[in-house]
Structure formats: structure tokens, C-alpha cells
Motif scaffolding. Structure first.
Motif, short mmCIF file in Angstrom:
data_model
loop_
_atom_site.label_atom_id
_atom_site.label_comp_id
_atom_site.label_asym_id
_atom_site.label_seq_id
_atom_site.Cartn_x
_atom_site.Cartn_y
_atom_site.Cartn_z
N PRO A 67 0.66 -1.32 0.01
CA PRO A 67 -0.13 0.12 -0.12
C PRO A 67 0.87 1.35 0.06
CG PRO A 67 -0.13 -0.90 2.18
CD PRO A 67 0.60 -1.91 1.29
N PRO A 68 0.25 2.35 -0.72
CA PRO A 68 1.24 3.52 -0.70
C PRO A 68 1.01 4.49 0.44
CG PRO A 68 -0.84 3.61 -2.13
CD PRO A 68 -0.64 2.25 -1.91
N HIS A 69 1.90 5.39 0.75
CA HIS A 69 1.69 6.39 1.71
C HIS A 69 0.85 7.48 1.18
CE1 HIS A 69 2.85 9.83 4.38
NE2 HIS A 69 3.07 8.73 5.44
N VAL A 70 0.03 7.73 2.21
CA VAL A 70 -1.03 9.05 1.81
C VAL A 70 -0.70 10.26 2.95
CG1 VAL A 70 -3.36 10.18 1.54
CG2 VAL A 70 -2.64 7.59 0.70
N TRP A 113 -9.52 6.71 -1.86
CA TRP A 113 -9.02 5.37 -2.22
C TRP A 113 -8.25 5.37 -3.72
CZ3 TRP A 113 -8.69 2.14 1.66
CH2 TRP A 113 -9.60 2.12 2.55
N HIS A 160 -5.40 6.47 -4.80
CA HIS A 160 -4.20 5.92 -5.01
C HIS A 160 -3.86 4.76 -4.19
CE1 HIS A 160 -3.17 9.63 -7.03
NE2 HIS A 160 -3.92 10.39 -5.86
N ALA A 161 -5.06 4.08 -3.84
CA ALA A 161 -4.64 2.81 -3.09
C ALA A 161 -4.17 1.50 -3.97
CB ALA A 161 -5.96 2.37 -2.15
N HIS A 191 -8.66 -2.92 -1.04
CA HIS A 191 -8.06 -1.70 -1.60
C HIS A 191 -7.29 -1.24 -0.14
CE1 HIS A 191 -10.39 -0.92 -4.99
NE2 HIS A 191 -11.41 -1.55 -4.41
N PHE A 250 -4.05 1.70 2.06
CA PHE A 250 -3.06 2.72 1.88
C PHE A 250 -2.79 2.91 3.24
CE2 PHE A 250 -6.82 5.08 1.79
CZ PHE A 250 -6.61 5.99 2.89
N TRP A 251 -1.76 3.72 3.45
CA TRP A 251 -1.25 3.93 4.90
C TRP A 251 -0.95 5.29 5.03
CZ3 TRP A 251 3.92 4.80 6.80
CH2 TRP A 251 4.82 4.91 5.69
N THR A 252 -1.07 5.90 6.32
CA THR A 252 -0.67 7.18 6.62
C THR A 252 0.42 7.04 7.63
OG1 THR A 252 -2.22 7.61 8.39
CG2 THR A 252 -3.00 8.17 6.18
#
Length: 585
Positions: free
Chosen positions: A376-379, A394, A396-397, A420, A422-424
Motif C-alpha cells: 500500500p502507498p503512503h498518503v 481510495w 491511489h490505494a 484496497h 493505503f497507509w498514513t
């Protein structure tokens, strides 16, 4: 899946009298005609048969029991020597059952009155493996797991060497079994077991209105084979896998069936009958040798039958036997559980041991690298949690899906579930999009608190762990279509059934009846899984699951993101086969 399916209890070691203290050696040989002539004048008996008799004190009532080899035909002496000696391996038990030979030179033995399964070594020493109510027949499967018919649990379970157990099956069509008794592995890798009412726990109700014989396949489906027996007990397969035997303790007979390629049985017929006085014993455990001869416990001992159904002889025992197994390196010795003791009798044949025979079905798949990975990408920031997969949060997940069972044998395209992620800096976000045909949920919903047994209905599950050394520690998060939830700190070695741990996570769910899809979203604090700061490149261990459908566990669908390839039950808690969550930039 509930972690409560695993239990662990340790028992103290105990010493039993050494094997050498109880060896019964041949003393006299009498013709059978001479022995009977004293009580019945004119009775003619086969002159070639004989009895090797040794007196010993028995424990059945006030009668004296004897070890004796009673040959009814010459064929019996081809199986067991005239000079074979019965040796006491261990004694001092309550009621022994379920012997299984381990290649490390010991036996697993159930004690139904001491509520324990023991390791029994050849010097008479016993060590407790697990303490549970009324364990009964045992077998190994091809994975060398010890499988037990756990009568008091009304279940078939797998027992690990360190005293854990996992319930494989405890219901048929939603109703609890009576008291599973004996269990064996079949030629197809499935488990076959009997379910009489002989050990139905006191005060509990019979839910299934018959006493059945069942098949549990390697992916957890349970099938009724027959319900025509009144008290089914011991069971066995012929070495060629074409004949299935099961005895009936109430009817005192042994039945044979044709075993079919699809795992069903047909053409049931009476193979043999073992009559006797009320207190002489009944048909119980059975084993088969490599030539197809069948050894069945019965009145006064072990009755030996040839493959054509002829009773060729009896091994009279000093105590009433309940079960037996083949052991030693060549599987040429019968180990016999008889009331308070375990005995050893060397034979002239080799035993047929089903779990030693390779079967293609026993290993539905294998976990080999590389395992599934989700990155998962960082947001930036702290996006709000959303159930809309088209929402900006979601966009860019990373996405993945699961649509197969955990052994990769069955596809569920109609249940293909999108995931789906992502992470922060503070949280991991996950969204599940789950098509459904019917819903199986707890009502009314109770979103204000954690709901135990959520895993018994439709649910998505997230298993996350940062410890790559102690893989049996991880976190479990579950969400139902109704937004019911539970979060659990998993320690497979010390299960916590209080479920008191809370992660501080956020979750939501909704059901779109028109689209036949339900949605579940989770925001999981990173610190609830790991005390170490997460950075790009950090790797966690992860698996994702979905449970769907009506009925008991084997009738439901168990979908896995990363296959676990475990068999016989819903195979979620298999941390050695988790996939990888890699935090991307």
C-alpha cells in the motif's frame, strides 16, 4: 476465525510398572477337542486347532481372564506364532483407548477415565500430552498430526505435540455430533469417523437423531456415509482401498461396504458376527494387516478374520481390549489397549497403516515462495474513512483480490472480493468490496461493543503481525456486513478468551441489497500492531480472509488472500503461511 479453537494443557509425568513386569509366556498346549471334552461329551472339534493358554488375573467383573492364542484354522498360526508372548508395556490407567505408534518409539494412548492423552514409552513411562474430557480413538493424518475423536467435546480434533488442540469439525448440518468415537485416514486422504451415542456427555441432548458414520475431506466438508448402524464404533479400510469396514457394538457385528472413487460407500453387508455373554466385550477397535486380515476387538479378546469373512482365531486377553494399533519399525507388532493396561504382541505379519501410504488428496497445495505481497502507498494527512471505493481517499490505494479457498482447490468467482489499501503516518486503511448471494449475520446488530463469535457468520478478517521471530503473536480484526466487529490480540500459545484487548481502530460497513454487495472499511492504528515506527520499506506479516455462507463451518466458504494449505478445517490461524504487507512510499 476464533482463536478459542486452540487449547493447551500440560500434565505431569508419571511412572508406570516397567514392561518386564508383565510378560505372559506359553506354558501348555492342549488340543481344543480335549479342552471341550471335559464339559460336553461327544462334542467333535477340529483336531488341528489348539490353544496356547496362560493364566492371568483379569479385571472384568470377578472372573479370571487368560491370555490365550486360540487357532480355529491353520491360517491363524501363519499370522501369530504358537510361541508368541504377550508383554505388558504399561499399566495403572483408568480405561485405555486409541493407541497410535509414533516412529520415535512411543505410543499415544487415550485414557477415557483420566480424561487425558499420554505418551507411553516402551519402559512403561507415561507423560501427559493434553487433558480433555473422554478422548477416544486416535490416528495420524499424513501431516503427522494426531487426530482424536473427542467424545466429551463432541468433535474431531487435531492435537499438537505440545498440547494444543484445534477443532476440525463438531457439527453436521448445524447440529452437534453425538460423541465421535474412532477415526481413521482413508485412501483418499480424508478422515472417516464414527459417531455413536456411547459417550454422549451426561445431561446433554442428542441433536442428530441417528448414529452416523462420516467422511471429513481435506478442505473441511463433512458427509454422512451411513446411518443404518445402531452404535457404530471401530472402522478400517482394506489395503487396496476397495473395502470399508465398520463394526456395530450394539448389534455385535462387522459390516463391509464397497468404497467408491467419490468417497461414498455402497453395497453394505454383514461381514462377521461376534456373539458373547453380556460382560465379555463387544466389537470395538479394529486394524488390518498388509494381507487384508482384520483384527477386531470383541468378546474376551481380539477376533481375527480373513478377508473372506472367516473367523480364523481369537487372541484371548487378560483384560478386555478396546483398541489396537500396529507398531515397531516394521509395523509387525500389535499394541493393544485393554482396560487398565497397554500390551504388546509380536506377530508374523506386517500391519497396514493408512497414513503411511501416500495419497494425492492429502496435500491439496503447498506454500512455496514467493508468498502474496501487498504494497500500500503512503498518503499524507488523515483522510476520513469511506465505504465508497470511488472516493478520493481510495484513488491511489493499492488493490488486490481473493476469490479462492485456502487450499486453492475451489474457485469462488461469484464471491471475488476486492481489497484496497493505503497507509498514513498513524494508520493502515483497508476496504473490502464483497459480492454476496445470501447473507448470514447476527441480528440485531450490536456495533457499540466487540461481538464474540462473529466468525460464526459472514465476516472479513485481517491478521497483522510485525514479529518475524515469534510468528504466533499477531492481531486479528473482523468486520461483519452489519458493522459488528471484534479485535483480538492473538497469542496461539496462551489463548485469551476474555477478548479484553482493544486496538482503538475505526470501522464501518454497509449492505447494498440491490447490487448484492457489502462493504467494510477499517482504519487500524499502526501502534496497535507494532511498537516500532513504520517507515517505507517496513514489512509486516499479513493474511486476509472472508467467511461466507449459511450452515455449519464445512458448508461455508472460506476465502484466503494467501493460501494456507491447511486441511480439514477453516484454516485461518496458520501464521507460518501468512503473506507480506510491505509499506510503500
Amino acid at each position: 476465525m476464533s482463536p478459542a479453537g486452540t487449547r493447551r494443557e500440560h500434565l505431569p509425568d508419571a511412572s508406570l510398572p516397567p514392561a518386564g513386569a508383565g510378560t505372559f509366556m506359553p506354558m501348555t498346549i492342549h488340543s481344543r477337542a480335549t479342552r471341550r471334552a471335559a464339559s460336553r461329551t461327544g462334542l467333535r472339534a477340529a483336531a488341528l486347532t489348539c490353544v496356547v493358554a496362560i493364566t492371568a488375573a483379569g479385571c472384568a467383573g470377578s472372573h479370571t481372564r487368560h491370555f490365550a492364542l486360540e487357532g480355529l484354522t491353520p491360517a491363524f498360526w501363519q499370522l501369530i506364532s504358537h510361541h508368541a508372548a504377550l508383554t505388558t508395556v504399561a499399566t495403572g490407567f483408568g480405561f485405555t483407548e486409541g493407541p497410535v505408534w509414533d516412529p520415535d518409539n512411543f505410543l499415544y494412548v487415550s485414557d477415557e477415565t483420566q480424561d487425558s492423552i499420554y505418551r507411553v514409552t516402551m519402559d512403561g513411562h507415561k507423560q501427559g500430552v493434553i487433558h480433555l474430557g473422554d478422548p477416544d480413538g486416535n490416528t495420524f493424518d499424513q501431516g503427522h498430526r494426531l487426530i482424536d475423536g473427542a467424545s466429551a467435546l463432541r468433535a474431531v480434533i487435531a492435537v499438537s505435540p505440545d498440547g494444543h488442540y484445534t477443532t476440525l469439525v463438531d457439527r453436521f448440518e448445524g447440529k452437534r455430533f453425538n460423541s465421535p468415537n474412532d477415526v481413521i485416514q482413508g485412501p483418499d486422504g480424508a478422515l472417516y469417523f464414527t459417531d455413536p451415542t456411547l459417550d454422549l456427555p451426561h445431561g446433554q441432548q442428542q441433536e442428530i437423531p441417528f448414529q452416523g458414520v462420516y467422511r471429513l475431506d481435506v478442505v473441511g466438508n463433512v458427509t454422512l456415509l451411513t446411518k443404518e448402524l445402531t452404535q457404530p464404533n471401530g472402522l478400517a479400510f482394506s489395503p487396496d482401498g476397495k473395502t470399508f469396514y465398520v463394526d456395530d457394538s450394539e448389534q455385535r457385528n462387522i459390516r463391509a461396504y464397497d468404497f467408491n472413487a467419490d468417497g461414498t460407500i455402497s453395497n453394505g453387508r454383514i461381514f462377521g458376527v461376534e456373539p458373547g455373554a453380556k460382560d465379555d466385550g463387544v466389537p470395538d477397535g479394529m486394524r488390518v494387516d498388509a494381507a487384508g486380515n482384520i483384527y477386531v476387538t470383541g468378546p474376551k479378546g481380539i477376533w481375527v478374520w480373513d478377508p473372506q469373512g472367516h473367523h480364523v482365531g481369537t487372541i484371548d486377553m487378560p483384560e478386555q481390549p478396546a483398541n489396537l494399533t500396529w507398531g515397531d519399525a516394521d509395523f509387525g507388532t500389535l499394541y493393544i489397549t485393554a482396560t487398565t493396561s497397554v500390551y504388546r504382541l509380536r506377530t508374523s505379519v506386517h500391519g497396514f497403516v493408512p497414513y503411511m501410504v501416500p495419497t494425492a488428496a492429502a496435500a491439496p497445495c503447498a506454500v512455496t515462495g514467493p508468498v502474496a505481497t501487498l504494497s500500500p502507498p503512503h498518503v499524507a494527512g488523515h483522510p476520513g474513512l469511506s465505504l465508497d471505493p470511488h472516493a478520493a481517499s481510495w484513488s491511489h490505494a493499492a488493490t488486490t483480490r481473493m476469490d479462492r479457498d485456502c487450499s486453492r482447490q475451489t474457485d469462488y468467482p461469484q464471491l471475488a472480493t476486492e481489497i484496497h489499501a493505503f497507509w498514513t503516518d498513524s494508520d493502515l486503511y483497508l476496504l473490502f468490496v464483497a459480492p454476496f448471494e445470501t447473507l448470514n449475520v447476527w441480528l440485531p446488530a450490536a456495533n457499540s461493543r466487540a461481538r464474540t463469535h462473529l466468525w460464526d457468520r459472514d465476516v472479513v478478517e485481517m491478521f497483522l503481525g510485525d514479529d518475524w521471530q515469534n510468528i504466533r503473536h499477531y492481531r486479528e480484526f473482523e468486520i461483519a456486513p452489519t458493522a459488528d466487529w471484534i479485535d483480538i490480540a492473538i497469542d496461539l500459545d496462551h489463548p485469551d478468551t476474555s477478548f479484553a484487548w482493544r486496538s482503538g481502530w475505526q470501522r464501518m460497513a454497509r449492505i447494498d441489497q440491490r447490487a448484492h454487495t457489502w462493504y467494510a472499511a477499517a482504519r487500524i492504528p499502526l501502534k496497535s500492531v507494532s511498537a516500532t515506527a513504520v517507515q517505507p520499506g517496513t514489512k509486516w506479516r499479513m493474511n486476509l480472509y472472508r467467511i461466507d455462507g449459511q450452515g455449519a463451518d464445512p458448508q461455508r466458504h472460506f476465502l484466503c488472500w494467501q493460501p494456507t494449505c491447511d486441511v480439514y478445517h477453516d484454516p485461518n490461524h496458520v501464521p507460518e503461511h501468512f503473506g507480506t504487507l510491505e509499506f510503500a512510499r
